[in-house]
Design a protein around this motif. Structure first.
Motif, PDB file in Angstrom:
ATOM      1  N   VAL A 228     -61.947 -21.025  -2.973  1.00 41.49           N
ATOM      2  CA  VAL A 228     -61.044 -22.199  -3.772  1.00 41.49           C
ATOM      3  C   VAL A 228     -61.726 -22.342  -4.988  1.00 41.49           C
ATOM      4  O   VAL A 228     -60.768 -22.117  -6.025  1.00 41.49           O
ATOM      5  CB  VAL A 228     -60.908 -23.216  -2.933  1.00 41.49           C
ATOM      6  N   GLY A 229     -62.932 -22.251  -5.269  1.00 40.64           N
ATOM      7  CA  GLY A 229     -63.690 -22.489  -6.679  1.00 40.64           C
ATOM      8  C   GLY A 229     -63.389 -21.296  -7.352  1.00 40.64           C
ATOM      9  O   GLY A 229     -62.958 -21.320  -8.707  1.00 40.64           O
ATOM     10  N   VAL A 230     -63.422 -19.902  -6.857  1.00 42.90           N
ATOM     11  CA  VAL A 230     -63.015 -18.819  -7.641  1.00 42.90           C
ATOM     12  C   VAL A 230     -61.522 -18.784  -8.286  1.00 42.90           C
ATOM     13  O   VAL A 230     -61.187 -18.304  -9.300  1.00 42.90           O
ATOM     14  CB  VAL A 230     -63.238 -17.487  -6.860  1.00 42.90           C
ATOM     15  N   MET A 231     -61.003 -19.332  -7.193  1.00 44.29           N
ATOM     16  CA  MET A 231     -59.349 -19.358  -7.737  1.00 44.29           C
ATOM     17  C   MET A 231     -59.087 -20.380  -8.745  1.00 44.29           C
ATOM     18  O   MET A 231     -58.177 -20.190  -9.376  1.00 44.29           O
ATOM     19  CB  MET A 231     -58.450 -19.622  -6.301  1.00 44.29           C
ATOM     20  N   ALA A 232     -59.823 -21.523  -8.670  1.00 45.73           N
ATOM     21  CA  ALA A 232     -59.755 -22.536  -9.736  1.00 45.73           C
ATOM     22  C   ALA A 232     -60.132 -22.020 -10.901  1.00 45.73           C
ATOM     23  O   ALA A 232     -59.484 -22.309 -11.955  1.00 45.73           O
ATOM     24  CB  ALA A 232     -60.390 -23.671  -9.207  1.00 45.73           C
TER      25      ALA A 232
ATOM     26  N   PHE B 240     -58.629 -11.520 -11.546  1.00 45.78           N
ATOM     27  CA  PHE B 240     -58.173 -12.075 -12.619  1.00 45.78           C
ATOM     28  C   PHE B 240     -57.200 -11.376 -13.382  1.00 45.78           C
ATOM     29  O   PHE B 240     -55.901 -11.748 -13.614  1.00 45.78           O
ATOM     30  CB  PHE B 240     -59.129 -12.211 -13.638  1.00 45.78           C
ATOM     31  N   THR B 241     -57.334 -10.107 -13.547  1.00 45.05           N
ATOM     32  CA  THR B 241     -56.374  -9.082 -14.250  1.00 45.05           C
ATOM     33  C   THR B 241     -55.106  -8.733 -13.286  1.00 45.05           C
ATOM     34  O   THR B 241     -53.988  -8.815 -13.741  1.00 45.05           O
ATOM     35  CB  THR B 241     -56.924  -7.771 -14.672  1.00 45.05           C
ATOM     36  N   GLY B 242     -55.524  -9.001 -12.067  1.00 47.66           N
ATOM     37  CA  GLY B 242     -54.305  -8.871 -10.966  1.00 47.66           C
ATOM     38  C   GLY B 242     -53.120 -10.000 -11.172  1.00 47.66           C
ATOM     39  O   GLY B 242     -51.755  -9.623 -11.109  1.00 47.66           O
ATOM     40  N   LEU B 243     -53.568 -11.343 -11.192  1.00 47.25           N
ATOM     41  CA  LEU B 243     -52.794 -12.295 -11.376  1.00 47.25           C
ATOM     42  C   LEU B 243     -52.202 -12.304 -12.607  1.00 47.25           C
ATOM     43  O   LEU B 243     -50.992 -12.897 -12.977  1.00 47.25           O
ATOM     44  CB  LEU B 243     -53.745 -13.611 -10.938  1.00 47.25           C
ATOM     45  N   LEU B 244     -52.989 -11.929 -13.772  1.00 47.12           N
ATOM     46  CA  LEU B 244     -52.387 -11.843 -15.074  1.00 47.12           C
ATOM     47  C   LEU B 244     -51.327 -11.155 -15.071  1.00 47.12           C
ATOM     48  O   LEU B 244     -50.154 -11.593 -15.541  1.00 47.12           O
ATOM     49  CB  LEU B 244     -53.397 -11.615 -15.877  1.00 47.12           C
ATOM     50  N   GLY B 245     -51.184  -9.851 -14.657  1.00 49.54           N
ATOM     51  CA  GLY B 245     -50.022  -9.171 -14.599  1.00 49.54           C
ATOM     52  C   GLY B 245     -49.121  -9.448 -13.463  1.00 49.54           C
ATOM     53  O   GLY B 245     -47.751  -9.559 -13.749  1.00 49.54           O
ATOM     54  N   GLY B 246     -49.467  -9.872 -12.190  1.00 46.87           N
ATOM     55  CA  GLY B 246     -48.534 -10.261 -11.202  1.00 46.87           C
ATOM     56  C   GLY B 246     -47.613 -11.722 -11.769  1.00 46.87           C
ATOM     57  O   GLY B 246     -46.343 -11.693 -11.374  1.00 46.87           O
ATOM     58  N   SER B 247     -48.159 -12.212 -12.312  1.00 48.83           N
ATOM     59  CA  SER B 247     -47.440 -13.707 -12.955  1.00 48.83           C
ATOM     60  C   SER B 247     -46.202 -13.276 -13.776  1.00 48.83           C
ATOM     61  O   SER B 247     -45.511 -14.085 -13.835  1.00 48.83           O
ATOM     62  CB  SER B 247     -48.472 -14.794 -13.629  1.00 48.83           C
ATOM     63  N   ARG B 248     -46.481 -12.145 -14.302  1.00 47.76           N
ATOM     64  CA  ARG B 248     -45.359 -11.620 -15.140  1.00 47.76           C
ATOM     65  C   ARG B 248     -44.301 -10.762 -14.457  1.00 47.76           C
ATOM     66  O   ARG B 248     -43.184 -10.906 -15.087  1.00 47.76           O
ATOM     67  CB  ARG B 248     -45.839 -10.639 -16.097  1.00 47.76           C
ATOM     68  N   VAL B 249     -44.476 -10.614 -13.291  1.00 47.89           N
ATOM     69  CA  VAL B 249     -43.236  -9.837 -12.254  1.00 47.89           C
ATOM     70  C   VAL B 249     -42.051 -10.937 -12.177  1.00 47.89           C
ATOM     71  O   VAL B 249     -40.863 -10.456 -12.880  1.00 47.89           O
ATOM     72  CB  VAL B 249     -43.552  -9.513 -11.082  1.00 47.89           C
TER      73      VAL B 249
ATOM     74  N   THR C  28     -47.336 -20.401  -9.015  1.00 51.00           N
ATOM     75  CA  THR C  28     -46.891 -20.100  -7.823  1.00 51.00           C
ATOM     76  C   THR C  28     -47.727 -19.129  -7.142  1.00 51.00           C
ATOM     77  O   THR C  28     -48.459 -19.297  -5.953  1.00 51.00           O
ATOM     78  CB  THR C  28     -45.407 -19.349  -7.921  1.00 51.00           C
ATOM     79  N   MET C  29     -48.300 -18.111  -8.008  1.00 48.03           N
ATOM     80  CA  MET C  29     -49.033 -17.056  -7.333  1.00 48.03           C
ATOM     81  C   MET C  29     -50.637 -17.560  -7.264  1.00 48.03           C
ATOM     82  O   MET C  29     -51.034 -16.885  -6.130  1.00 48.03           O
ATOM     83  CB  MET C  29     -48.873 -15.538  -8.341  1.00 48.03           C
ATOM     84  N   CYS C  30     -51.081 -18.275  -7.737  1.00 49.32           N
ATOM     85  CA  CYS C  30     -52.250 -18.787  -7.593  1.00 49.32           C
ATOM     86  C   CYS C  30     -52.313 -19.712  -6.539  1.00 49.32           C
ATOM     87  O   CYS C  30     -53.369 -19.602  -5.507  1.00 49.32           O
ATOM     88  CB  CYS C  30     -53.012 -19.436  -8.942  1.00 49.32           C
ATOM     89  N   VAL C  31     -51.369 -20.382  -6.290  1.00 49.37           N
ATOM     90  CA  VAL C  31     -51.350 -21.292  -5.118  1.00 49.37           C
ATOM     91  C   VAL C  31     -51.145 -20.329  -3.621  1.00 49.37           C
ATOM     92  O   VAL C  31     -51.817 -20.638  -2.740  1.00 49.37           O
ATOM     93  CB  VAL C  31     -50.141 -22.189  -4.965  1.00 49.37           C
TER      94      VAL C  31
END
Length: 488
Positions: free
Chosen positions: A138-142, A308-317, A347-350
């Motif tokens: 959870v800390g990593v995701m935060a 980090f990079t996966g969620l950066l790109g994924g949030s753009r989909v 949404t994707m981080c949650v």
């Protein structure tokens, strides 16, 4: 819908860059955490079969991506292909369902990176409890969320740095393994290791194929950047094939090297470090504890950077789809100051955090560790709306748009499509049997059914099919036909 050929995009990605982009997404923390899972699936060093089977599925499915990417070279990948192929009968339903599904499978992929971090952290922190591991995840995701809640600069440099750290880690483990390699450990298969007439072999094969294709995922990354690839009809097919072959070589060297140093029985013992941090175990056996600690830290960095990079790109989909009026308008809103898609990121981080926690406490066991649960769920969710839908899209487009320029046509069509379809159906069909108590098939079907219900609500609000007229827009065929007139 606006053209995929945005004036802000230019075709600057060549063959080398496209291949590197694919490889950097394919080989993150995956092989470091899945080798024990592959050995467990096959019950011995014959686990190399899983890597080869995964490569074969990636290759034939890659040919599907190659034809679609070469003929429809726009930004967005799958949702562009499904939009063009299925607009005739179901309007915007299929691209909507893809984005809806991506909202789940992208976070599931990222949650495997978080779980991998927790597993390898246990090597440096031997007494870590389940609750402490939960807090770490959870800390990593935060931290990832806080870092992404702003204008991310130098993403190219971050990606290159991640790639360099990953390569350094892989090369270090391979070199260490082959300097202390014992062929008898790597190539002595148990009696009756391969019994094609026995159901247990095929159950293990299906599990291994699932793990294998998970490790190869990413061979299609450059196709999502189709509007920025130079000469996509030539570059995309080659980048896909070259990246798969290169990563297959790396994975086979890594798997065989590890099996030649660490007894495969150790990887099946949940109390043995080799079952959780196999790369650390290899380094400790060959070069000592200090080297193992260093490589473990490098792997932790690789895992964090991949999330980090996966969620950066994924949030753009969902942002790209919403901007093209193919998804909820709220996802098209950018942060007023930093310019990132707020709804997609939140949404994707949650979902990533929830998936990480649920996999550790719901359905996970010694027989089905959290990572295996996550891998099964994400591949099962992908099968219906992405893998099988794209295979169908190749045939649909050949019939609906026979005059569409196809710089690359699938070799031996339709054989690769058929083989790819069989491979994905094997993964899907065995998912429940390989993971009793997890119910991945039911979860995937439930998600799709929920997506259909959500689409009906959205389509009524937007007044599109089935509550409005279909918009048939053969974008690439029209642009292709307009080129001669423009030239004259």
């Amino acid at each position: 819908m606006p053209s995929d050929h945005s004036p802000g995009l230019s075709r600057q990605i060549g063959l080398f860059q496209a291949t590197a982009i694919n490889m950097s997404q394919m080989c993150g923390i995956g092989p470091f955490v899945t080798i024990p899972l592959m050995v467990a699936a096959f019950g011995g060093p014959q686990a190399v079969i899983g890597w080869i089977a995964g490569a074969v599925l990636a290759l034939v499915d890659g040919l599907v991506w190659a034809e679609l990417g070469a003929s429809l070279p726009g930004s967005g990948g799958t949702y562009v292909y499904l939009r063009e192929a299925f607009q005739y009968r179901t309007g915007r339903l299929m691209p909507f369902l893809f984005v809806w599904t991506a909202m789940l499978f992208i976070p599931l992929i990222m949650s495997t990176g978080v779980q991998g971090m927790v597993q390898y952290l246990a090597y440096l922190w031997p007494g870590i409890t389940t609750g402490q591991g939960d807090l770490v995840g959870v800390g990593v995701m935060a931290l990832v969320f806080l870092l992404l809640w702003g204008k991310v600069a130098n993403i190219g440099k971050i990606t290159v740095a991640m790639w360099a750290v990953m390569i350094l880690s892989v090369v270090a483990v391979i070199l260490a393994a082959f300097t202390h390699f014992h062929p008898s450990m790597a190539f002595s298969w148990p009696a009756h290791a391969v019994e094609l007439t026995h159901g247990s072999f095929w159950l293990g094969f299906a599990s291994g194929l699932t793990i294998g294709i998970y490790d190869y995922l990413g061979y299609n990354t450059a196709a999502y950047l189709g509007a920025e690839v130079k000469n996509p009809g030539r570059v995309l097919p080659r980048a896909i094939i070259f990246s798969i072959l290169a990563i297959m070589g790396i994975y086979l060297l890594l798997q065989i090297g590890v099996l030649g140093v660490v007894p495969w029985h150790d990887m099946l013992d949940p109390n043995n470090v080799a079952s959780q941090s196999v790369a650390s175990a290899v380094m400790e056996k060959t070069l000592g504890k200090g080297a193992a600690d260093v490589v473990t830290v490098l792997i932790l960095v690789t895992a964090f950077a991949s999330v980090f990079t996966g969620l950066l790109g994924g949030s753009r989909v969902p942002y790209d789809a919403a901007r093209d009026r193919l998804f909820f308008r709220s996802f098209a809103k950018l942060h007023p100051r930093h310019g990132f898609p707020v709804a997609g990121l939140i949404t994707m981080c949650v979902i990533t955090t929830a998936a990480f926690l649920l996999a550790r406490h719901v359905g996970a066991s010694a027989a089905h560790p959290p990572l295996a649960v996550l891998i099964t769920l994400l591949t099962t969710v992908m099968v219906i709306v992405q893998a099988l839908a794209q295979i169908a899209a190749v045939t649909v487009l050949r019939k609906r748009q026979p005059h569409l320029a196809r710089p690359y046509r699938m070799v031996l069509y339709p054989l690769p499509s058929v083989v790819a379809g069989i491979g994905w159906l094997v993964i899907y069909g065995y998912a429940d049997k390989a993971n009793p108590g997890v119910h991945p098939i039911e979860w995937s079907l439930g998600w799709v059914v929920l997506g259909l219900a959500v689409y009906l609500v959205w389509s009524r609000v937007e007044r599109v099919w089935p509550f409005g007229a279909k918009e048939i827009r053969e974008q690439y065929l029209v642009e292709q036909q307009a080129e001669p007139a423009a030239a004259s």
